[in-house]
Design an enzyme around this catalytic site. Sequence first.
Site, short mmCIF file in Angstrom:
data_model
loop_
_atom_site.label_atom_id
_atom_site.label_comp_id
_atom_site.label_asym_id
_atom_site.label_seq_id
_atom_site.Cartn_x
_atom_site.Cartn_y
_atom_site.Cartn_z
N CYS A 148 0.84 -1.20 0.00
CA CYS A 148 0.00 0.00 0.00
C CYS A 148 0.88 1.26 0.00
O CYS A 148 1.50 1.57 -1.00
CB CYS A 148 -1.00 -0.03 1.15
N HIS A 187 -3.18 -5.22 1.30
CA HIS A 187 -2.58 -5.52 2.60
C HIS A 187 -2.55 -7.03 2.86
O HIS A 187 -3.44 -7.56 3.53
CB HIS A 187 -3.37 -4.84 3.72
N GLU A 214 -0.82 -8.62 4.87
CA GLU A 214 -0.63 -8.87 6.31
C GLU A 214 -1.96 -8.97 7.05
O GLU A 214 -2.00 -9.46 8.18
CB GLU A 214 0.26 -7.79 6.93
#
Length: 190
Positions: free
Chosen positions: A79, A168, A170
């Site tokens: 991002c 994202h 994660e």
Amino acid sequence: MKKRIGVLALQGDFEAHEKALAKAGAEPVLVRTPLELQTVDGLVLPGGESSTMLNLLHRLEMFEPLREFGESKPIFGTCAGVILLAQQVTHPEQESLNLMDLTVERNGYGRQIDSSVGEIQFGPGKLQAVFIRAPVILRAGPDVTVLAEHRGHPVLVEQGLHLGATFHPELSSDVLVHQLFLSKLGRAEI
């Protein structure tokens, strides 16, 4: 021996990357200074607010050390991190590390309310992708490999040692993208 992977911990959701890297088999290290940067084998630039991160990098005298780090070691930007890795940034224009041949538009999908979760094709399967005020890659240079697309735009790209995602990874339970980044560490040692 586990590879030490730094996570730039100035702003953004660096703790989620820390957990994902540990799950993927790395030793995560939070990086906040140029000295700490020298102790890691690779680095994750997390999501957050790219202009805020840029200001902090300059204030802490980390911008040039980070650019130099990226000349020989892998960096994974997600991002805001991919915005910092890009060659050119639009909407508005801003300075970047110029480590990947990309033109990136900040907040390309819209405002916070336009954030979304979708699936992208990644290798033989699908991967959950969380887009939060996500940038759009408008141009990927000839040396950039597009690994995944969403709505007609690249969302996961690699160039040499570097990996960039406009989403994202994660925030997903799957660590495939982090494992892909870890595979780049062997290439950096050649």
